[in-house]
Design an enzyme around this catalytic site. Structure first.
Site, short mmCIF file in Angstrom:
data_model
loop_
_atom_site.label_atom_id
_atom_site.label_comp_id
_atom_site.label_asym_id
_atom_site.label_seq_id
_atom_site.Cartn_x
_atom_site.Cartn_y
_atom_site.Cartn_z
N HIS A 1 0.84 -1.19 0.00
CA HIS A 1 0.00 0.00 0.00
C HIS A 1 0.88 1.24 0.00
O HIS A 1 1.78 1.37 0.81
CB HIS A 1 -0.91 0.00 1.23
CG HIS A 1 -1.78 1.20 1.31
ND1 HIS A 1 -1.45 2.30 2.08
CD2 HIS A 1 -2.93 1.50 0.69
CE1 HIS A 1 -2.39 3.21 1.94
NE2 HIS A 1 -3.30 2.75 1.10
N ASN A 41 -3.43 12.83 -7.46
CA ASN A 41 -3.72 13.78 -6.39
C ASN A 41 -2.98 13.35 -5.14
O ASN A 41 -2.94 12.17 -4.81
CB ASN A 41 -5.21 13.85 -6.12
CG ASN A 41 -6.01 14.27 -7.33
OD1 ASN A 41 -5.50 14.96 -8.20
ND2 ASN A 41 -7.25 13.86 -7.39
N HIS A 52 -5.13 6.03 -1.21
CA HIS A 52 -4.08 5.18 -1.76
C HIS A 52 -3.67 5.78 -3.11
O HIS A 52 -4.46 6.44 -3.77
CB HIS A 52 -4.51 3.71 -1.89
CG HIS A 52 -5.60 3.49 -2.89
ND1 HIS A 52 -6.91 3.38 -2.54
CD2 HIS A 52 -5.56 3.37 -4.24
CE1 HIS A 52 -7.65 3.20 -3.62
NE2 HIS A 52 -6.86 3.19 -4.67
N HIS A 54 -3.03 6.32 -6.76
CA HIS A 54 -3.60 5.84 -8.03
C HIS A 54 -3.48 6.97 -9.04
O HIS A 54 -3.18 8.11 -8.69
CB HIS A 54 -5.05 5.39 -7.86
CG HIS A 54 -5.98 6.48 -7.42
ND1 HIS A 54 -6.04 6.94 -6.11
CD2 HIS A 54 -6.86 7.22 -8.13
CE1 HIS A 54 -6.94 7.90 -6.03
NE2 HIS A 54 -7.44 8.10 -7.24
N HIS A 56 -5.05 8.85 -12.72
CA HIS A 56 -6.15 9.09 -13.64
C HIS A 56 -5.54 9.36 -15.01
O HIS A 56 -4.59 10.15 -15.11
CB HIS A 56 -6.98 10.30 -13.22
CG HIS A 56 -7.54 10.20 -11.85
ND1 HIS A 56 -8.81 9.73 -11.59
CD2 HIS A 56 -6.99 10.49 -10.64
CE1 HIS A 56 -9.03 9.76 -10.28
NE2 HIS A 56 -7.93 10.20 -9.68
#
Length: 68
Positions: A1, A41, A52, A54, A56
């Site tokens: 994570h 972000n 977590h 990620h 886009h």
């Protein structure tokens, strides 16, 4: 994570590198042949609502050049 970009370190940077090697495959499969933008972000002021890391992928049209 990995919670956000602030938490990328020597131990987990390979995971991020792996993601970036897959992005061209994903964008090609989506037909994003004329470019795209990758957004991540980080933190409250960066509008990170999912805690977590990620990414886009934005594309499919001409994107605005400003990031306000």
């Amino acid at each position: 994570h990995i919670c956000c970009a602030d938490s990328v370190n020597e131990e987990n940077v390979g995971n991020i590198a792996h993601i970036f090697t897959k992005i061209p495959e994903i964008t090609k499969s989506l037909g994003l042949t004329n470019g795209y933008r990758i957004v991540n972000n980080c933190g409250e002021d960066g509008c990170q609502s999912v805690k977590h890391m990620h990414f886009h992928i934005l594309g499919g049209k001409k994107l605005n050049g400003t990031m306000a």
